[in-house]
Design a protein around this motif. Structure first.
Motif, PDB file in Angstrom:
ATOM      1  N   UNK A  13       0.841  -1.196   0.000  1.00 49.97           N
ATOM      2  CA  UNK A  13       0.000   0.000   0.000  1.00 49.97           C
ATOM      3  C   UNK A  13       0.873   1.242   0.000  1.00 49.97           C
ATOM      4  N   UNK A  14       0.238   2.362  -0.349  1.00 53.21           N
ATOM      5  CA  UNK A  14       0.961   3.621  -0.315  1.00 53.21           C
ATOM      6  C   UNK A  14       0.125   4.746  -0.870  1.00 53.21           C
ATOM      7  N   UNK A  15       0.815   5.810  -1.257  1.00 52.98           N
ATOM      8  CA  UNK A  15       0.168   6.991  -1.786  1.00 52.98           C
ATOM      9  C   UNK A  15       0.026   6.931  -3.297  1.00 52.98           C
ATOM     10  N   UNK A  16      -0.488   8.013  -3.844  1.00 55.47           N
ATOM     11  CA  UNK A  16      -0.750   8.161  -5.279  1.00 55.47           C
ATOM     12  C   UNK A  16       0.523   7.907  -6.091  1.00 55.47           C
ATOM     13  N   UNK A  17       0.496   6.939  -7.011  1.00 56.29           N
ATOM     14  CA  UNK A  17       1.662   6.723  -7.861  1.00 56.29           C
ATOM     15  C   UNK A  17       1.659   7.670  -9.065  1.00 56.29           C
ATOM     16  N   UNK A  18       2.846   7.954  -9.559  1.00 53.37           N
ATOM     17  CA  UNK A  18       2.996   8.681 -10.817  1.00 53.37           C
ATOM     18  C   UNK A  18       3.036   7.654 -11.947  1.00 53.37           C
ATOM     19  N   UNK A  19       3.059   8.117 -13.173  1.00 52.17           N
ATOM     20  CA  UNK A  19       3.195   7.193 -14.306  1.00 52.17           C
ATOM     21  C   UNK A  19       4.508   6.425 -14.179  1.00 52.17           C
TER      22      UNK A  19
END
Length: 152
Positions: A13-19
């Protein structure tokens, strides 16, 4: 790469990923991404649609289970559990910073928990600080409470 926290062999789990993060997740062996952010949420680098397209472009399955703290529902946990179970390998679950992802993923992985999942989230380094989410997880962390949530 966005910080990731492993909850099990199958879920991180984690935060918003970038491309770029999506590419890295695929390179690390992840097969699916589950996005818990609601459309239009503040600080969203990618809309859910754009993230889904980017994930599929790099070979990741993508599920969107929008979870607003004000509208927590046991169905969110059921839908997340279904997405995790349907994946043929490791899954990355995210929200904005990781609080919802951690709390709901712990609930999805432990349908009949034997511990306080709020305490477990804190030990993992992603404390549940939002009171409404904390109450939802604590209710779901108790056997009787989980039965109540399942009946809703």
């Amino acid at each position: 790469m966005t910080a990731t926290y492993s909850l099990s062999d199958k879920v991180a789990i984690g935060g918003q990923p970038t491309v770029e993060d999506l590419h890295e997740l695929r390179a690390q062996g992840f097969v699916a991404v589950v996005n818990l952010r609601t459309p239009g949420e503040a600080g969203q680098m990618l809309s859910p649609e754009a993230e889904g397209f980017a994930a599929q472009e790099v070979g990741l399955d993508y599920s969107h289970v929008p979870v607003a703290i004000a509208e927590l529902d046991p169905d969110h946990v059921r839908r997340l559990r279904a997405a995790i179970e349907a994946a043929g390998g490791p899954v990355y679950v995210h929200c904005g910073a990781g609080q919802r992802a951690c709390a709901l993923s712990l609930m999805a992985l432990h349908p009949h928990p034997h511990e306080d999942l709020v305490d477990r989230a804190e030990r993992l380094g992603l404390p549940v600080t939002e009171e409404r989410l904390k109450e939802f997880v604590r209710l779901g962390s108790s056997h009787a409470g989980w039965d109540v949530l399942q009946a809703i």
